[in-house]
Design a protein around this motif. Sequence first.
Motif, PDB file in Angstrom:
ATOM      1  N   SER A   1       0.668  -1.757  -0.227  1.00  0.00           N
ATOM      2  CA  SER A   1      -0.040   0.248  -0.212  1.00  0.00           C
ATOM      3  C   SER A   1       0.996   1.746   0.229  1.00  0.00           C
ATOM      4  O   SER A   1       0.827   1.937  -0.963  1.00  0.00           O
ATOM      5  N   TRP A   2       1.777   1.384   0.765  1.00  0.00           N
ATOM      6  CA  TRP A   2       2.636   2.708   0.666  1.00  0.00           C
ATOM      7  C   TRP A   2       3.944   2.931  -0.561  1.00  0.00           C
ATOM      8  O   TRP A   2       3.739   3.570  -0.799  1.00  0.00           O
TER       9      TRP A   2
ATOM     10  N   THR B   1       2.549   1.907  -3.649  1.00  0.00           N
ATOM     11  CA  THR B   1       1.125   2.278  -4.573  1.00  0.00           C
ATOM     12  C   THR B   1       1.164   3.221  -4.190  1.00  0.00           C
ATOM     13  O   THR B   1       0.797   4.548  -4.872  1.00  0.00           O
ATOM     14  N   ALA B   2       1.616   4.023  -3.149  1.00  0.00           N
ATOM     15  CA  ALA B   2       0.605   5.037  -2.383  1.00  0.00           C
ATOM     16  C   ALA B   2       1.561   6.731  -3.284  1.00  0.00           C
ATOM     17  O   ALA B   2       1.404   7.321  -3.882  1.00  0.00           O
TER      18      ALA B   2
END
Length: 450
Positions: free
Chosen positions: A50-51, A53-54
């Motif tokens: 998630s990190w 990707t963000a």
Amino acid sequence: MMVIGIYQSAVWLTTFYRLQQLGRKALIEQSVEGIKPLSSISENPKFNLSWITAFTVLVVGIIGFRFQEMPFGKITTNAAGETIYKWGFVSTKATNDGFVDGWARWNFTGYEGKSAYAEYRAVVETMKNIGQDPNLGCGRALWENNGELNKYGTTMSLMLLPHWTKGCIGSMEGLNFEAAGTTPYHFITAAAMSKQSSNPVRELRYDDNNAGLGVRYLQELGVRYYMAFTAEAISQANMQAALVKIAQSGPWVIYKVEASDLVVPMSVQPVIVTSKVGDPKERWLEIGTSWFQHPEDWAAVPVANGPDSWQKVEAVVDLNRRQGEPSDSSRRVDIVKPSESVNKVELSPVQVSNTVLEDEAISFTVDRVGVPVLVRMSYFPNWKVENAEGPFRVAPNMMVVIPTSNNVRLHYGYSLIDYFAFFMTFLGVATMAVRWRGRQVERKRKSLSR
């Protein structure tokens, strides 16, 4: 680095928050039973994914929008007649003023994309052919320093001569640049052989556009070829007997420098020079530039050390020629001269032959041993010599050896500090491996205890 810092901050803050929760729970229940060890959120694949990707979306979005290269983005004209860049519901004034647009475009079009590529390629091919000519051969080249060379892609484009010629034509600016002790003398020479040089090394006494002095500098540095570019430099070069015109390519005129062999016999015994004044970091620079630019002050070439039989003198500052004080912006490196008369000791003649230059070695043959020989190779403590004494550092920053056999070879080896660095590198890698293995064992132990 900023992204890594934000990531680590998120991990630490999350860990701190979870520790607070565990602490409150333990206080409320008055017990630590049932509390499991915390695992770092950085070990959670979903969190890391998630990190990544963000931040990828954020970085691509910022850069893409800044340079107006977003997917599905378009340039349109609004009702007021202004050209705007629009991406979805976000819009801004259209521009091509990205802060590295021009720089990136200039670099990534390559040499072939420049309008002067044909001229650049022609001079490179000319130098390549010179190197392949058995009557001329390989050797170092120094070209006139001029900002106009940026038309080839960079003012440093001719540093690639060794690449294009497979190592046959050496680039003086590439060989003696940045950290080499010979760097100051290269730029003194480039200034003398150029209409308008950049003169980047501070505090030197440059002899701008003076080929009469520059020819000797070329010879002392072992430069075989000189490449002139401007009409002024060509005019001065044509007046020098030691510069023989051998080729022309576009605006470039190429000269062969006479008496510029890499290994030459010495006619006068060197003198060992010490200095106890001035900045310790610049003492050899003062000695080197003084002899290089004012040889009339020295009856013999200065060396840093040598056999006990060689005369030893101390260098003193010539205050009459001092320019500026050490703290002044106008200061120039001091000129030093011997504190006493130098005894001129004539040496027996020596014939040097079979000089072979390799990537990290140079070998030659002499017909007489025991007589000092000058090797025009940039001095560094890592140089080792076989069948000779030395090498001794000689002005400006070359080497002197005293052959003990007819066949001499110098090679670039390792010093004690190199071996120490190798050991510390090995120790560092070994420490990392041990710590990594320890963490693996600890993780396995924790997983088994759950």
